[in-house]
Design a protein around this motif. Structure first.
Motif, short mmCIF file in Angstrom:
data_model
loop_
_atom_site.label_atom_id
_atom_site.label_comp_id
_atom_site.label_asym_id
_atom_site.label_seq_id
_atom_site.Cartn_x
_atom_site.Cartn_y
_atom_site.Cartn_z
N UNK A 137 0.88 -1.20 -0.01
CA UNK A 137 -0.09 -0.05 -0.09
C UNK A 137 0.83 1.43 -0.07
N UNK A 138 2.18 1.14 -0.07
CA UNK A 138 3.10 2.18 0.16
C UNK A 138 3.25 2.80 1.38
N UNK A 139 3.01 1.94 2.40
CA UNK A 139 2.88 2.79 3.87
C UNK A 139 4.31 2.09 4.43
N UNK A 140 5.20 2.88 4.81
CA UNK A 140 6.74 2.58 5.22
C UNK A 140 6.17 2.62 6.99
N UNK A 141 7.30 2.00 7.46
CA UNK A 141 7.26 2.14 9.05
C UNK A 141 6.69 0.82 9.82
N UNK A 142 5.80 0.37 9.14
CA UNK A 142 4.80 -0.60 10.20
C UNK A 142 5.70 -2.01 10.05
N UNK A 143 6.61 -1.85 10.77
CA UNK A 143 7.60 -3.15 10.91
C UNK A 143 7.36 -3.89 12.29
N UNK A 144 6.67 -3.52 13.09
CA UNK A 144 6.07 -4.21 14.45
C UNK A 144 4.76 -4.87 14.40
N UNK A 145 4.71 -5.58 15.50
CA UNK A 145 3.38 -5.88 15.54
C UNK A 145 2.95 -5.74 17.11
N UNK A 146 1.68 -5.99 17.29
CA UNK A 146 1.22 -5.92 18.94
C UNK A 146 0.36 -7.06 19.03
N UNK A 147 0.56 -7.64 20.46
CA UNK A 147 -0.17 -8.75 20.93
C UNK A 147 -0.24 -8.48 22.52
N UNK A 148 -0.63 -9.69 22.86
CA UNK A 148 -1.03 -9.66 24.41
C UNK A 148 -0.01 -10.31 25.41
N UNK A 149 0.17 -9.94 26.64
CA UNK A 149 0.72 -10.82 27.58
C UNK A 149 -0.18 -11.89 27.79
N UNK A 150 0.72 -13.25 27.94
CA UNK A 150 -0.03 -14.57 28.07
C UNK A 150 -0.44 -15.02 26.78
#
Ligand code: PMP
Length: 453
Positions: A137-150
């Motif tokens: 999509x031409x969007x740079x910088x989204x190189x990480x993820x998010x999730x939850x403890x456990x």
């Protein structure tokens, strides 16, 4: 050689050659392994002819019991046609038919089916898709993820990166990619020190802080909807999942629902997301998809994601991912038979009575001296054992209290596998009310004699 000698020989060979998963092999070598040679309905039988109730659905995969005729026949028929051909550059009949069936089963916006062969790979695929979607999509910088403890999403390194179970994942931390973590919605041991419902689901507000600060870096948020299973059967409070969906939309973060454990009726609905009418952008499925017969997984994506990968050959927008057994015809044939059984046997309706039996039993065991908390979502349940009920002081994990309960239950014909101090109950969905009661009776006795005896 007689049968006994044969069996002893098998035990020796097991110890000599097999490295068992999630198992301290030194301990294993000191014990006599239980070796399974047959199964029927919700029972498994060892080489000595002892039968056990399969209290964890052969690791959360079995739905309709063992030796289910319709699934047996579907695999045999497919063997007579072809057992495997590749999906790389070719297609095959069962893979096409199954993809269409899945499209009808799940929200129509999740219509693109990417095959792989286990829960971890379904997650890897989802993560890679989400990551590359933004690039395309031409969007740079989204190189990480998010999730939850456990969180637990599997054992491959991408899945471990988004995992949050210290005891399994910490050792690999130098190898993992960047993942922002939100608090686990674990009301019994709230990370924020609050009480539900007065907290008004404060863990959602904490998650929002993470999103607010880092959304420009986050490709996707991955979640086990309704229940963090391997993390300890941690059920989220009502409204939590919907709240997560809203936050993902608000911050333009793709939502990946990992329904590997919860999918195919386990929580009482076909998919756990349905409980709160949530539609993710990507959904991962495996385990129950073949009724517990064959390794198969799918990662479902929206048209929006799929379309971002379309382009000219030279554009290199191709999704460069695929496994040797992707879309295996035998596994897809088993899955088609399994999905047909959902329609034919109306299993979801039959669960109401059984979940009631389970819930009443949980209410009862909560009165026991060392049961701190009980949690369930449909036919997935956990009993958390504690050293001190008043203070919630946990048993030291080295005491292996969960395992001691499981071994006791095994002596009495029930196979279960705990998660630390949490006793897990997840029988095949087809279990009869009578067998379920027997399973629960044995587990209760095992808890009492281990913790109070
Ligand atoms: N996601 C979830 C939610 C799971 O519970 C599991 C397995 N327990 C996985 C992913 C990984 O699946 P597999 O073991 O088939 O790789």
């Amino acid at each position: 050689m007689g049968i006994i000698e044969d069996n002893r020989h098998l035990e020796e060979l097991d110890k000599k050659y097999i490295w068992h998963p999630f198992t301290q092999m030194k301990e294993w070598l000191e014990e006599t392994p239980v070796i399974i040679s047959a199964g029927r309905d919700c029972f498994i039988r060892d080489i000595y002819g002892r039968w056990y109730l399969d209290g964890v659905s052969s690791l959360w995969v079995n739905i309709f019991g063992h030796r289910k005729k319709e699934i047996d026949d579907a695999i045999k028929e497919q063997v007579d046609r072809i057992s495997h051909s590749t999906l790389l550059g070719l297609s095959n009949v069962p893979a096409i038919k199954l993809a269409e069936k899945l499209g009808h089963l799940i929200n129509s916006s999740l219509s693109k089916v990417f095959y792989s062969d286990n829960g971890s790979t379904a997650v890897e695929v989802g993560l890679k898709m989400a990551f590359q979607y933004w690039k395309h999509k031409g969007v740079d910088g989204r190189n990480a993820f998010a999730s939850l403890n456990n969180a637990y999403h599997g054992d491959t390194l991408g899945a471990v990166s988004v995992g949050g179970v210290e005891i399994f994942h910490k050792a690999f931390s130098p190898l993992l990619f960047k993942t922002y973590k939100g608090p686990s919605p674990y009301c019994y041991r709230c990370e924020l020190g609050k009480e539900y419902p007065d907290c008004r689901i404060a863990c959602l507000a904490e998650l929002e802080k993470v999103f607010h600060e880092h959304s420009h870096e986050i490709a996707a948020f991955i979640i086990e909807p309704m229940i963090q299973a391997a993390g300890g059967m941690i059920t989220s409070p009502p409204g939590y999942l919907k709240g997560v969906r809203e936050l993902c939309s608000k911050y333009s973060i793709l939502m990946i629902a990992d329904e590997v454990a919860t999918g195919f009726g386990r929580t009482g609905k076909m998919f756990a997301c349905e409980h709160e009418e949530v539609v993710p952008d990507i959904m991962c499925l495996s385990k129950g998809i073949t009724g517990g017969y064959m390794p198969l997984a799918v990662t479902l994506a929206t048209d929006e994601i799929y379309n971002a990968f379309l382009g000219e050959f030279k554009d290199l927008k191709t999704f460069f991912h695929g496994h040797s057994y992707t879309g295996n015809p035998l596994a897809c044939a088993a899955a088609i038979a399994c999905l047909d059984l959902f329609g034919k046997e109306n299993i979801l309706d039959s669960l109401k009575e059984k979940t009631e039996i389970l819930r009443n039993w949980l209410k009862d065991v909560l009165n026991l001296l060392h049961v701190g908390d009980v949690r369930s979502a449909g036919m997935m349940a956990g009993v958390e054992l504690v050293k001190d009920k008043k203070t919630k002081e946990p048993y030291d994990w080295k005491e292996k209290v969960g395992w001691r309960v499981a071994w006791k239950a095994r002596e009495n014909g029930v196979f279960i596998r705990p998660l630390g101090n949490v006793i897990v109950i997840m029988p095949p969905l087809s279990i009869s009310g009578q067998n379920l009661k027997q399973l629960l009776k044995v587990i209760r006795e095992a808890i009492v004699s281990t913790t109070e005896g």
